[in-house]
Design an enzyme around this catalytic site. Structure first.
Site, PDB file in Angstrom:
ATOM      1  N   GLY A 146       0.803  -1.172  -0.078  1.00 14.36           N
ATOM      2  CA  GLY A 146       0.065   0.156   0.001  1.00 14.36           C
ATOM      3  C   GLY A 146       0.807   1.432   0.124  1.00 14.36           C
ATOM      4  O   GLY A 146       0.422   2.486   0.175  1.00 14.36           O
ATOM      5  N   HIS A 147       2.349   1.071   0.297  1.00 16.88           N
ATOM      6  CA  HIS A 147       2.969   2.535   0.083  1.00 16.88           C
ATOM      7  C   HIS A 147       4.127   2.246  -1.044  1.00 16.88           C
ATOM      8  O   HIS A 147       5.015   1.913  -0.488  1.00 16.88           O
ATOM      9  CB  HIS A 147       3.568   2.375   1.537  1.00 16.88           C
ATOM     10  CG  HIS A 147       4.209   3.814   1.899  1.00 16.88           C
ATOM     11  ND1 HIS A 147       5.535   4.130   1.559  1.00 16.88           N
ATOM     12  CD2 HIS A 147       3.602   4.793   2.559  1.00 16.88           C
ATOM     13  CE1 HIS A 147       5.515   5.153   1.907  1.00 16.88           C
ATOM     14  NE2 HIS A 147       4.633   5.812   2.616  1.00 16.88           N
ATOM     15  N   TYR A 148       4.141   2.614  -2.036  1.00 17.61           N
ATOM     16  CA  TYR A 148       2.941   3.012  -3.018  1.00 17.61           C
ATOM     17  C   TYR A 148       2.714   1.737  -4.109  1.00 17.61           C
ATOM     18  O   TYR A 148       3.778   1.412  -4.400  1.00 17.61           O
ATOM     19  CB  TYR A 148       3.020   4.204  -3.674  1.00 17.61           C
ATOM     20  CG  TYR A 148       3.015   5.351  -2.596  1.00 17.61           C
ATOM     21  CD1 TYR A 148       2.103   5.858  -2.116  1.00 17.61           C
ATOM     22  CD2 TYR A 148       4.370   5.916  -2.233  1.00 17.61           C
ATOM     23  CE1 TYR A 148       2.202   7.144  -0.905  1.00 17.61           C
ATOM     24  CE2 TYR A 148       4.483   7.182  -1.394  1.00 17.61           C
ATOM     25  CZ  TYR A 148       3.370   7.581  -1.012  1.00 17.61           C
ATOM     26  OH  TYR A 148       3.375   8.608   0.036  1.00 17.61           O
ATOM     27  N   VAL A 152       8.102   2.299  -1.885  1.00 21.93           N
ATOM     28  CA  VAL A 152       8.920   3.283  -1.267  1.00 21.93           C
ATOM     29  C   VAL A 152       8.770   3.050   0.482  1.00 21.93           C
ATOM     30  O   VAL A 152       7.717   2.836   0.818  1.00 21.93           O
ATOM     31  CB  VAL A 152       8.647   4.922  -1.193  1.00 21.93           C
ATOM     32  CG1 VAL A 152       9.567   5.517  -0.195  1.00 21.93           C
ATOM     33  CG2 VAL A 152       8.853   5.263  -2.698  1.00 21.93           C
TER      34      VAL A 152
END
Length: 146
Positions: free
Chosen positions: A38-40, A45
């Site tokens: 979820g990041h990203y 990252v």
């Protein structure tokens, strides 16, 4: 030495540990880390908070090493991981490079002055020769509320 387990165990190895003084560690960053989902999703990252957590876990290793070293020779130090405290504050943290899958974080921690049950710690993370993050943490010396 740490009470953390997957997916929150953020260091792969600690070395050059001087109990109660300083240490170095390694975190190999894999695309399989759960936070990358979820990041990203389109540009992985490592979140800054996870970099800070990695440095804080190295601090815990330096603390636990001191407890183990202080135990009487031949005595059982018990579960020294139960002495790992909490992160009390983050100060002057600067991030200067993105951390992406495939990077290997080199972590450094140097314990500073004691402030009662708290201790100030200087921390640094780098990838190769490039600094990623640096700043100061305050950690508790046990599992008491901050």
């Amino acid at each position: 030495m740490l009470p953390h387990r997957w997916p929150m165990l953020m260091i792969d190895r600690a070395y050059d540990v001087v109990p109660g003084v300083s240490g170095r560690g390694v975190k190999s960053v894999s695309v399989n880390e759960p936070f990358f989902a979820g990041h990203y999703p389109d540009h992985a990252v490592m979140p800054g908070v996870m970099i800070v957590e990695s440095m804080a876990q190295l601090v815990a290793v330096v603390y636990v090493a001191e407890i183990i070293e202080a135990a009487q020779p031949g005595a059982d130090a018990g579960d020294a991981s139960k002495s790992v405290g909490y992160l009390g504050s983050i100060s002057q943290m600067r991030f200067s490079r993105l951390v992406v899958p495939g990077d290997q974080l080199t972590l450094e921690a140097t314990l500073g002055e004691r402030l009662g049950e708290l201790r100030r710690v200087s921390v640094r993370a780098s990838v190769g020769r490039e600094q990623v993050a640096s700043g100061s943490l305050v950690v508790t010396s046990g599992r008491r509320a901050v």
